[in-house]
Scaffold this active site. Sequence first.
Site, PDB file in Angstrom:
ATOM      1  N   CYS A 118       0.819  -1.222   0.000  1.00 13.91           N
ATOM      2  CA  CYS A 118       0.000   0.000   0.000  1.00 13.91           C
ATOM      3  C   CYS A 118       0.847   1.263   0.000  1.00 13.91           C
ATOM      4  O   CYS A 118       0.404   2.308  -0.466  1.00 13.91           O
ATOM      5  CB  CYS A 118      -0.920   0.009   1.217  1.00 13.91           C
ATOM      6  SG  CYS A 118      -1.974  -1.433   1.256  1.00 13.91           S
ATOM      7  N   HIS A 263      -3.963   6.925   0.986  1.00 17.88           N
ATOM      8  CA  HIS A 263      -4.171   5.594   0.426  1.00 17.88           C
ATOM      9  C   HIS A 263      -5.583   5.165   0.804  1.00 17.88           C
ATOM     10  O   HIS A 263      -6.002   5.324   1.947  1.00 17.88           O
ATOM     11  CB  HIS A 263      -3.128   4.629   1.006  1.00 17.88           C
ATOM     12  CG  HIS A 263      -3.522   3.198   0.862  1.00 17.88           C
ATOM     13  ND1 HIS A 263      -3.857   2.657  -0.355  1.00 17.88           N
ATOM     14  CD2 HIS A 263      -3.672   2.200   1.772  1.00 17.88           C
ATOM     15  CE1 HIS A 263      -4.189   1.384  -0.173  1.00 17.88           C
ATOM     16  NE2 HIS A 263      -4.086   1.084   1.106  1.00 17.88           N
ATOM     17  N   ASN A 293      -9.862  -1.006  -2.350  1.00 15.09           N
ATOM     18  CA  ASN A 293      -8.457  -0.756  -2.019  1.00 15.09           C
ATOM     19  C   ASN A 293      -7.597  -1.357  -3.139  1.00 15.09           C
ATOM     20  O   ASN A 293      -7.583  -2.572  -3.325  1.00 15.09           O
ATOM     21  CB  ASN A 293      -8.167  -1.430  -0.666  1.00 15.09           C
ATOM     22  CG  ASN A 293      -6.727  -1.285  -0.209  1.00 15.09           C
ATOM     23  OD1 ASN A 293      -5.834  -0.992  -1.000  1.00 15.09           O
ATOM     24  ND2 ASN A 293      -6.503  -1.519   1.073  1.00 15.09           N
TER      25      ASN A 293
HETATM   26  O1  UT7 Z   1      -4.516  -1.349   2.679  1.00 17.60           O
HETATM   27  C1  UT7 Z   1      -3.893  -1.170   3.904  1.00 17.60           C
HETATM   28  C2  UT7 Z   1      -4.081  -2.198   4.843  1.00 17.60           C
HETATM   29  N1  UT7 Z   1      -5.419  -2.627   5.119  1.00 17.60           N
HETATM   30  C3  UT7 Z   1      -6.210  -1.950   5.965  1.00 17.60           C
HETATM   31  O2  UT7 Z   1      -5.954  -0.848   6.356  1.00 17.60           O
HETATM   32  C4  UT7 Z   1      -7.438  -2.674   6.457  1.00 17.60           C
HETATM   33  C5  UT7 Z   1      -7.630  -2.430   7.912  1.00 17.60           C
HETATM   34  N2  UT7 Z   1      -8.721  -3.190   8.491  1.00 17.60           N
HETATM   35  C6  UT7 Z   1     -10.020  -3.006   8.133  1.00 17.60           C
HETATM   36  O3  UT7 Z   1     -10.319  -2.204   7.284  1.00 17.60           O
HETATM   37  C7  UT7 Z   1     -11.065  -3.780   8.883  1.00 17.60           C
HETATM   38  O4  UT7 Z   1     -10.478  -4.513   9.923  1.00 17.60           O
HETATM   39  C8  UT7 Z   1     -11.872  -4.754   7.973  1.00 17.60           C
HETATM   40  C9  UT7 Z   1     -12.771  -3.966   7.049  1.00 17.60           C
HETATM   41  C10 UT7 Z   1     -10.947  -5.639   7.185  1.00 17.60           C
HETATM   42  C11 UT7 Z   1     -12.762  -5.666   8.821  1.00 17.60           C
HETATM   43  O5  UT7 Z   1     -13.625  -4.883   9.607  1.00 17.60           O
HETATM   44  P1  UT7 Z   1     -13.753  -5.156  11.170  1.00 17.60           P
HETATM   45  O6  UT7 Z   1     -14.740  -4.183  11.652  1.00 17.60           O
HETATM   46  O7  UT7 Z   1     -12.373  -5.125  11.764  1.00 17.60           O
HETATM   47  O8  UT7 Z   1     -14.392  -6.606  11.199  1.00 17.60           O
HETATM   48  P2  UT7 Z   1     -13.852  -7.932  11.899  1.00 17.60           P
HETATM   49  O9  UT7 Z   1     -12.771  -8.538  11.095  1.00 17.60           O
HETATM   50  O10 UT7 Z   1     -13.586  -7.648  13.332  1.00 17.60           O
HETATM   51  O11 UT7 Z   1     -15.130  -8.859  11.801  1.00 17.60           O
HETATM   52  C12 UT7 Z   1     -16.350  -8.497  12.483  1.00 17.60           C
HETATM   53  C13 UT7 Z   1     -17.427  -9.499  12.107  1.00 17.60           C
HETATM   54  C14 UT7 Z   1     -17.016 -10.953  12.278  1.00 17.60           C
HETATM   55  O12 UT7 Z   1     -18.153 -11.673  12.685  1.00 17.60           O
HETATM   56  P3  UT7 Z   1     -18.371 -12.043  14.232  1.00 17.60           P
HETATM   57  O13 UT7 Z   1     -17.185 -12.848  14.638  1.00 17.60           O
HETATM   58  O14 UT7 Z   1     -18.474 -10.725  14.954  1.00 17.60           O
HETATM   59  O15 UT7 Z   1     -19.658 -12.809  14.204  1.00 17.60           O
HETATM   60  C15 UT7 Z   1     -16.635 -11.393  10.886  1.00 17.60           C
HETATM   61  O16 UT7 Z   1     -16.803 -12.776  10.689  1.00 17.60           O
HETATM   62  O17 UT7 Z   1     -17.764  -9.353  10.705  1.00 17.60           O
HETATM   63  C16 UT7 Z   1     -17.619 -10.621  10.045  1.00 17.60           C
HETATM   64  N3  UT7 Z   1     -17.149 -10.363   8.692  1.00 17.60           N
HETATM   65  C17 UT7 Z   1     -17.984 -10.193   7.663  1.00 17.60           C
HETATM   66  N4  UT7 Z   1     -19.317 -10.235   7.557  1.00 17.60           N
HETATM   67  C18 UT7 Z   1     -19.852 -10.008   6.334  1.00 17.60           C
HETATM   68  C19 UT7 Z   1     -15.865 -10.212   8.272  1.00 17.60           C
HETATM   69  N5  UT7 Z   1     -15.861  -9.939   6.958  1.00 17.60           N
HETATM   70  C20 UT7 Z   1     -17.152  -9.925   6.557  1.00 17.60           C
HETATM   71  C21 UT7 Z   1     -17.773  -9.698   5.317  1.00 17.60           C
HETATM   72  N6  UT7 Z   1     -19.113  -9.734   5.256  1.00 17.60           N
HETATM   73  N7  UT7 Z   1     -17.073  -9.394   4.184  1.00 17.60           N
END
Ligand code: UT7
Length: 336
Positions: A118, A263, A293
Amino acid sequence: MATLRQSYIAGVGHYVPSRVVTNAELEPMMNTSDAWIQERTGIQERRWFEEGKDTTANMGANAARKALEMAGVTPDDVQLIVFATLSPDYFFPGSGVLLQRELGMKNNAPALDVRNQCSGFIYALSVADQFIRTGMYDTVLVVGSEIHSSGLDKTPEGRGVSVIFGDGAGAVVLRPSTDEGRGILSTHLHAQGEHAEELIVKEPGSNRADRLQYVLDNPQELYPYMNGQNVFKHAVVRFPQVIKEALDQNGLASTDIDMLIPHQANLRITQYVQQKMGLSDDKVFSNIQRYGNTTAASVPIALSEAVQEGKIKRGDLVCLAAFGSGFTWASALIKW
Ligand code: UT7
């Protein structure tokens, strides 16, 4: 020490594949929902490449042609290519030489590949800037291009990563500035390798005794892994830090910024950074809603669109900033 000359962005361009993939299209594939994706990331749609048409190198070349045209130079005027990507066409050689061939360059100009995910575009920009500052080259082409969609796990297991990434390319042409004070004021690069495995495509790792057999036995490990929450936590600290570092070095304040091009990692990260820096909506550019992204391509695509839309004008103070896998992070401050 003699004063070094400054470089400026003489041209900028971008290219995105024509195939639009909406969140709704991902719903049946990945057991996800448009509501979840929009709420957590801001993304509404992204582009996926077309096999047989788009390649990492030729998308970069399409973006480069626009940047070269805007700069008023030809491919054979380019004295150095710096190509940033985490999704190269081949394991080796790098995509820089393929881009050179794609542009029909006959001048044997060097092609350098940058692997900083990134932050790759700002790292590449910084490298290019140094070559111009020292007087070694006058025309440097900097490209960020990515094809993520061919390497994503498009099943429910991969949804935490796969809904985020998209394909596309952006490019700039750097030339020495003839107007005092115009151009790249400074660039700032950082890395913290202790977090290398937090966002990673590990395989096919060269340190396996037989890496090809390993991936045949463990195909799931070819997909990207991301500890999303931890990456998020570091991103919201490093973005403001590296922007402030650039401002401090130049004796400027966040109120001096006319346009921040972060970014495009996640709209929530951008909103947090905007609030932390005290910037109004019109001073922060976001297009993650349409492209997701695109890692090394995201900053030059956003910069190109901001220029095209007339949101950046001559004399404006533009700040570029990125954070991602490595961890790596970087910023550049530019007097446009
Ligand atoms: O490019 C530079 C580097 N990358 C970044 O900067 C990304 C940084 N991180 C993020 O943007 C976020 O962490 C994400 C968007 C990737 C994920 O969001 P989050 O709010 O951190 O979600 P999480 O991984 O903590 O997951 C929360 C819940 C989980 O369910 P439970 O365990 O609470 O029941 C996941 O299983 O959301 C679920 N989940 C989804 N549900 C529907 C994870 N991905 C998805 C999905 N659709 N695509």
